[in-house]
Motif scaffolding. Structure first.
Motif, PDB file in Angstrom:
ATOM      1  N   ILE A   1       0.857  -1.200   0.000  1.00 55.99           N
ATOM      2  CA  ILE A   1       0.000   0.000   0.000  1.00 55.99           C
ATOM      3  C   ILE A   1       0.884   1.238   0.000  1.00 55.99           C
ATOM      4  O   ILE A   1       0.802   2.099  -0.879  1.00 55.99           O
ATOM      5  N   GLU A   2       1.741   1.296   1.015  1.00 58.60           N
ATOM      6  CA  GLU A   2       2.618   2.446   1.192  1.00 58.60           C
ATOM      7  C   GLU A   2       3.597   2.569   0.018  1.00 58.60           C
ATOM      8  O   GLU A   2       3.832   3.660  -0.502  1.00 58.60           O
ATOM      9  N   ALA A   3       4.150   1.419  -0.379  1.00 52.11           N
ATOM     10  CA  ALA A   3       5.182   1.439  -1.417  1.00 52.11           C
ATOM     11  C   ALA A   3       4.625   1.925  -2.748  1.00 52.11           C
ATOM     12  O   ALA A   3       5.270   2.700  -3.458  1.00 52.11           O
ATOM     13  N   LEU A   4       3.418   1.475  -3.074  1.00 51.94           N
ATOM     14  CA  LEU A   4       2.792   1.944  -4.316  1.00 51.94           C
ATOM     15  C   LEU A   4       2.473   3.432  -4.226  1.00 51.94           C
ATOM     16  O   LEU A   4       2.774   4.207  -5.142  1.00 51.94           O
ATOM     17  N   ALA A   5       1.874   3.822  -3.109  1.00 51.43           N
ATOM     18  CA  ALA A   5       1.445   5.206  -2.961  1.00 51.43           C
ATOM     19  C   ALA A   5       2.627   6.166  -3.002  1.00 51.43           C
ATOM     20  O   ALA A   5       2.519   7.276  -3.521  1.00 51.43           O
TER      21      ALA A   5
ATOM     22  N   ALA B   1      -4.374   2.429  -1.603  1.00 55.23           N
ATOM     23  CA  ALA B   1      -3.119   3.010  -2.088  1.00 55.23           C
ATOM     24  C   ALA B   1      -3.414   4.095  -3.114  1.00 55.23           C
ATOM     25  O   ALA B   1      -2.813   5.173  -3.110  1.00 55.23           O
ATOM     26  N   LYS B   2      -4.384   3.791  -3.972  1.00 56.00           N
ATOM     27  CA  LYS B   2      -4.751   4.747  -5.014  1.00 56.00           C
ATOM     28  C   LYS B   2      -5.233   6.057  -4.393  1.00 56.00           C
ATOM     29  O   LYS B   2      -4.786   7.149  -4.782  1.00 56.00           O
ATOM     30  N   SER B   3      -6.124   5.954  -3.398  1.00 53.16           N
ATOM     31  CA  SER B   3      -6.625   7.204  -2.829  1.00 53.16           C
ATOM     32  C   SER B   3      -5.562   7.908  -2.013  1.00 53.16           C
ATOM     33  O   SER B   3      -5.511   9.133  -1.959  1.00 53.16           O
TER      34      SER B   3
ATOM     35  N   HIS C   1       0.083   8.117 -10.017  1.00 54.38           N
ATOM     36  CA  HIS C   1      -1.257   7.744 -10.476  1.00 54.38           C
ATOM     37  C   HIS C   1      -1.377   6.233 -10.483  1.00 54.38           C
ATOM     38  O   HIS C   1      -0.695   5.562 -11.261  1.00 54.38           O
ATOM     39  N   LEU C   2      -2.237   5.716  -9.619  1.00 53.48           N
ATOM     40  CA  LEU C   2      -2.356   4.272  -9.470  1.00 53.48           C
ATOM     41  C   LEU C   2      -3.686   3.791 -10.016  1.00 53.48           C
ATOM     42  O   LEU C   2      -4.647   4.549 -10.138  1.00 53.48           O
ATOM     43  N   ASP C   3      -3.717   2.491 -10.324  1.00 57.19           N
ATOM     44  CA  ASP C   3      -4.991   1.876 -10.679  1.00 57.19           C
ATOM     45  C   ASP C   3      -4.972   0.425 -10.223  1.00 57.19           C
ATOM     46  O   ASP C   3      -3.927  -0.129  -9.893  1.00 57.19           O
TER      47      ASP C   3
ATOM     48  N   GLY D   1      -9.138  -3.964  -1.703  1.00 60.51           N
ATOM     49  CA  GLY D   1      -9.256  -2.822  -0.809  1.00 60.51           C
ATOM     50  C   GLY D   1      -7.926  -2.127  -0.578  1.00 60.51           C
ATOM     51  O   GLY D   1      -7.837  -0.896  -0.580  1.00 60.51           O
ATOM     52  N   ASP D   2      -6.879  -2.924  -0.406  1.00 61.93           N
ATOM     53  CA  ASP D   2      -5.544  -2.355  -0.173  1.00 61.93           C
ATOM     54  C   ASP D   2      -5.098  -1.525  -1.374  1.00 61.93           C
ATOM     55  O   ASP D   2      -4.573  -0.419  -1.231  1.00 61.93           O
TER      56      ASP D   2
END
Lengths: 298, 387, 367
Positions: free
Chosen positions: C227-231, C248-250, C260-262, C243-244
């Motif tokens: 989560i953190e790493a992507l964000a 991360a996206k939000s 920008h995540l998806d 959900g995770d």
């Protein structure tokens, strides 16, 4: 009152402590390592059927076996994680010595008041939670972390250290440094300065005096520091888990996997017991070293 | 009460012909020239000049803090002088660190290497010199024999008695065959009996080796017994240098007279001085003092008479008329076996110490406190001091 | 002798109870819940207490393993625990959780039959559990970073995280896989065209071979750090829970417009997971647990929970009440077509589980 003073209770205290907090848990774990996994609460068998009385106890002991230990020898994973743990601990101990000795030596050369302040500085990190300190290293080592920000400022290539064995070594060395420095400092600080004068008087340069007098005399501290670091590092879990990569193989993680992922309490216990057995050797060495130090200190 | 000291002058007498310092053609082994050493505001060694000769047994004597140890450490190279220079065999030692100086020191604490055995301790300096292994072994054996520790070669220092440790320290310092051996309070840690024995061993050793010894001590008896010459130090200065007997019998100041042995000091005014004798008027002795003195002291000037307790006679019957005769009563006495020291209170109120050899076992008239008595001394028993 | 032993046993149990007293304290008016971290709107708990007078003590965990170890040991002092689907059969077999008294749950009729059908393999007839949230396993990724390295490629297949040729191009920007052997094997088996609930070891070995080929390009195996790493932009792609990944996206969006995540559920299909409420056998206050379960079965309450967690719930009546951006997101509430590709897993027998975990260790460590 005549005769020897009544020290009975006080003399019992250490045994009581060891009995309750070491021997009893140890026996529980040892028993567990001889059990088998089962889908039950708790997830292992056999359990003593107290209602069956003596026969229940006998049945319980009859059901214990060494199957789990046999499995440890069959699967190369366990041997590999032992060797890997010993390797991590040994290399980190070596690095700790190389870093810790000059620190302890330098500290012992300062005036008494400065020494106190430096000693404080060594102990200071203990005032922060161990976990927070390890997490701080994540912030330093991660790809977008402090280290790489710093490196890129100078146009240097970025380092990808987090989740590597290097990060585990950094974490181990950082966390255990005080355990190396303090015993070394204790012996170096006690060292009689007139011995160095005597060595100089007998023809030693400073360097020669260090290797012929200071270093050999500090060996008890080297031994104490090395074992004090080596023993707990073999079983270290938090540092490899947080800083290491998924490929970092250490006993602590193996035990975790057995206990939690495999729900194999007997296997986790057997690995732990085997680790303890391996560590008995350095622990005994440490004990002997301590005895020696006390004798030499007379 | 303190005991009277008994200097053993006979030892020095053996070497009465040894006096290189009296030969102006001889070059001293060590020369301190105007050496000063300060620690902060404190001047530990103040403008000291001193020569020590080949094969001499030289003692630096003084109370603690007088600078004697600093003077020795300057020679060993552990301290650097702030002014002046030190030469050894004609060579300036400035800029040479301890390991480059051909002197070895025996430390007050012995500073034996606790991790090394007796033989390894002794071999330490030899190894450092690069002596071949076989020669080291021979030299170590020789040293062990010299200090009578043959059976203890493999022992570690903590397995030795205090006396044995002292001898290991001695052997270790001698083994590399230094030009000079420095001994810093070598006997201070030993008990009295062992100390006396060891003093003689040191002398024998020094004579056998022909090595130059410099000993630092606060114990005047140790200095008197062992040394060819003594330098008495006070507050960074050398106040007197001389043979033990010279320093004892002809101290040049009240300080030296008082520091070396017991002395009764009487203050008086010079009434006559003819270049042979001096007479003094003093409240302590109504008939006046008379002493031998070459100097023509100015009449009316203040002078002191120093008289050692053993040079004062105590009489129970009135002695014949003459100078140097004082009446008093016995205030206290201390029986020491061989000697008895009496404290006599004079009519002037001051006390005087007098020592009497206990020549016979039975005393016809034992002296008791409050006995009336007379004290006398010969004019040649007193020394006249002007400072 | 037996008597002595019995007393010792009693003493030991007593001591254990003493140690655990901190969890078990509280009167009949207190409910102890043990749930995943960051998994409920705190306002719901407050409202529940306001309405019923039952005080809620809410503790959190972050791995099924930790939860199961505690629950199987017993004496947790919890009235409600929230395991995931593939752990539930083991709880049932071990007798760690109690069958539900459905007469005490008035809101059961609100549940969504299509979704409840997925629960059949692990809790037939939903005798032991009430679903809380459900979701999928899929791929979270950094749109810009992937577009730069794989231009023109649509991210809609497991190929992107399982094929070495794709991974080789992504290695430098960072790939995470879940550190959850059962989930990863289920997804991989399905990807390889095999039964995700297979009991044949060879199937798992085939998956292991595939994993090993991809292994050199994987930076880390971790179930929550992604989560953190992507964000943060530390990594560019991860296998993760819906959900995770959406969280991360939000988070990335909140932190500014840099990353920008998806999230995508690959077209080959994926695993549906459930987090379900269960009542431990030795729950001190089951009455309060039932009260809470019934409360959570109310459409308006569970809808609020979904809005907060951005996970779908299994309450048909609630769907309309969930915030539109969650409800209309096909990555949260899959389309009917997507639903057809989803599957669910159940518990494995202990020896198979052991072997699968052993293979997973080999994937991770090479040993």
């Amino acid at each position: 009152m005549k005769g020897r003073p009544r020290t009975g209770l006080a003399a019992l205290a250490p045994f009581l402590w060891l009995g309750v907090f070491f021997l009893f848990p140890f026996l529980l774990v040892a028993k567990l390592s001889l059990s088998d996994t089962a889908l039950a609460m708790p997830p292992y068998a056999p359990r003593v059927d107290w209602s069956a009385g003596w026969a229940g106890v006998r049945a319980f002991f009859a059901a214990l076996d060494f199957e789990t230990y046999a499995r440890l020898t069959r699967d190369s994973l366990y041997i590999a994680s032992y060797l890997s743990s010993l390797m991590f601990a040994a290399v980190a101990t070596g690095i700790l010595l190389v870093i810790g000795y000059p620190i302890a030596y330098g500290m012992s050369r300062f005036a008494a008041s400065t020494r106190q302040a430096l000693l404080m500085a060594v102990i200071l990190p203990f005032w922060t939670s161990f976990l927070i300190r390890v997490y701080a290293w994540i912030a330093v080592l991660k790809p977008e972390g402090l280290l790489n920000t710093f490196l890129s400022q100078f146009g240097l290539p970025e380092l990808n250290l987090l989740n590597t064995d290097t990060a585990v070594y950094i974490g181990l060395v950082y966390a255990y440094l005080p355990f190396m420095v303090l015993p070394l400092y204790a012996v170096l600080e006690k060292q009689d300065q007139s011995l160095l004068e005597a060595a100089a008087d007998l023809g030693c340069t400073r360097t020669q005096a260090f290797w012929r007098v200071t270093f050999p005399l500090s060996l008890p501290g080297v031994g104490a520091g090395a074992l004090l670091c080596f023993i707990p590092m073999v079983g270290e879990f938090v540092i490899p888990d947080l800083l290491g990569g998924s490929g970092t193989l250490m006993l602590g993680k193996t035990i975790w996997t057995e206990f939690f992922a495999n729900r194999d309490w007997p296997a986790a216990s057997a690995v732990a017991i085997a680790m303890l057995a391996t560590l008995v050797i350095p622990i005994v060495l440490y004990q002997r070293q301590q005895t020696k130090m006390i004798e030499a200190g007379r | 009460m303190s005991t009277s000291r008994r200097p053993r002058l006979n030892i020095g007498a053996v070497r009465s012909s040894f006096a290189p310092w009296a030969d102006p053609s001889l070059e001293p082994l060590v020369r301190f020239e105007g050496v000063t050493k300060r620690f902060g505001n404190e001047t530990a060694v103040n403008d000291v000049s001193l020569s020590i000769y080949e094969s001499e047994f030289f003692a630096l004597l003084g109370p603690s803090g007088c600078g004697k140890t600093t003077l020795m450490r300057l020679l060993a190279g552990f301290e650097t002088p702030d002014a002046g220079r030190i030469t050894l065999a004609g060579e300036d030692l400035a800029g040479r660190s301890p390991h480059q100086r051909p002197v070895n020191m025996m430390f007050q604490s012995y500073a034996l290497f606790p991790h090394l055995s007796v033989e390894q301790n002794i071999a330490f300096g030899l190894k450092q010199q690069g002596t071949p292994k076989g020669q080291i072994a021979d030299r170590v054996t020789e040293m062990l024999a010299l200090v009578r520790l043959e059976g203890l070669a493999r022992r570690k220092p903590h397995q030795l008695s205090g006396g044995q440790r002292q001898r290991v320290a001695l052997a270790r310092a001698i083994a590399p065959n230094p030009k000079m051996l420095l001994l810093d309070e070598p006997l201070a840690a030993l008990d009295k009996k062992l100390r006396e024995e060891t003093q003689f061993e040191l002398i024998a050793l020094q004579q056998r080796l022909g090595m130059t010894f410099l000993i630092v001590t606060h114990d005047q008896e140790e200095a008197m017994v062992t040394a060819d010459r003594i330098a008495v130090m006070r507050e960074g200065h050398i106040v007197q240098i001389g043979r033990p007997a010279e320093v004892y019998e002809t101290p040049n100041s009240r300080y030296v007279a008082d520091f070396i042995g017991d002395v009764n000091l009487f203050e008086g005014a010079v009434t006559a001085a003819d270049g042979k004798r001096v007479t003094l008027a003093t409240p302590d002795c109504p008939v006046g003092f008379e002493a031998l003195e070459d100097d023509r002291l100015a009449v009316g000037s203040t002078a002191w008479l120093g008289v050692r307790p053993e040079k004062i006679q105590l009489h129970l019957d009135p002695p014949k008329e003459g100078p140097n005769r004082m009446a008093g009563k016995v205030a206290d006495y201390g029986y020491l076996g061989d000697w008895t020291t009496y404290v006599v209170e004079l009519e002037s109120g001051r006390t005087v110490r007098a020592a009497r050899a206990n020549a016979s076992r039975l005393v016809a008239r034992p002296i008791a406190c409050d006995d009336l008595c007379w004290l006398t001394f010969a004019p040649d028993a007193a020394v006249v001091l002007t400072r | 002798m037996a008597d002595w032993g019995k007393r010792l046993g009693t003493a030991a149990v007593g001591m254990m109870a003493l140690v655990l007293a901190s969890c078990g304290q509280g009167g009949p008016g207190t409910l102890h819940i043990y749930n995943w971290s960051d998994y409920i709107d705190p306002a719901i708990l407050k409202d529940f207490t306001k309405e019923t007078g039952v005080k809620v003590v809410y503790d959190t965990f972050d791995s099924n393993e930790v939860l199961e170890t505690k629950v199987l040991q017993g004496n947790t002092g919890y009235d409600l625990v929230v395991p995931s689907n593939h752990n539930v059969p083991r709880y049932i077999t071990a007798g760690a959780i109690q069958p539900l008294d459905k007469s005490k749950l008035t809101g059961l009729s609100n549940l969504w039959p299509d979704i409840m059908a997925y629960m059949e393999p692990f809790d037939p007839g939903a005798k032991y559990s009430v679903p809380y949230m459900w979701g999928t396993i899929g791929i979270g990724y950094n749109k810009d970073a992937i577009a730069k390295r794989l231009p023109g490629v649509t991210i809609d297949s497991w190929d992107i995280v399982f094929k070495p040729e794709n991974l080789a191009k992504l290695k430098d920007c960072g790939v995470y896989w879940l550190d959850a052997s059962e989930d990863m094997y289920a997804v991989a088996l399905n990807y390889l065209g095999k039964n995700p609930n297979s009991t044949a070891l060879e199937d798992y070995q085939a998956a292991t071979e595939m994993f090993l080929k991809a292994r050199p390009y994987i930076r880390k195996f971790h179930s929550s750090e992604s989560i953190e790493a992507l964000a943060n932009g530390d990594i560019c792609i991860a296998v993760g829970y819906s959900g995770d990944m959406l969280q991360a996206k939000s988070r990335a969006a909140e932190a500014g417009d840099k990353v920008h995540l998806d999230y995508v559920v690959p077209k080959e299909g994926s695993q549906v997971w459930f987090d379900v409420f269960t009542i431990p056998k030795d729950a001190p206050n089951p009455a309060a647990a039932y009260k809470f379960l019934d409360y959570m079965l109310r459409p308006e309450v569970i809808a609020r929970a979904s809005t907060f967690t951005e996970y779908a719930n299994a309450n048909k009546a609630a769907t309309a009440l969930v915030a539109p951006d969650v409800r209309d997101n096909p990555n949260v509430y899959p389309t009917p077509d997507q639903l057809l590709t989803l599957f669910v897993t159940s518990s494995k027998a202990q020896p198979l589980l052991r072997d699968v975990n052993r293979q997973w260790t080999r994937v991770q460590t090479g040993q």
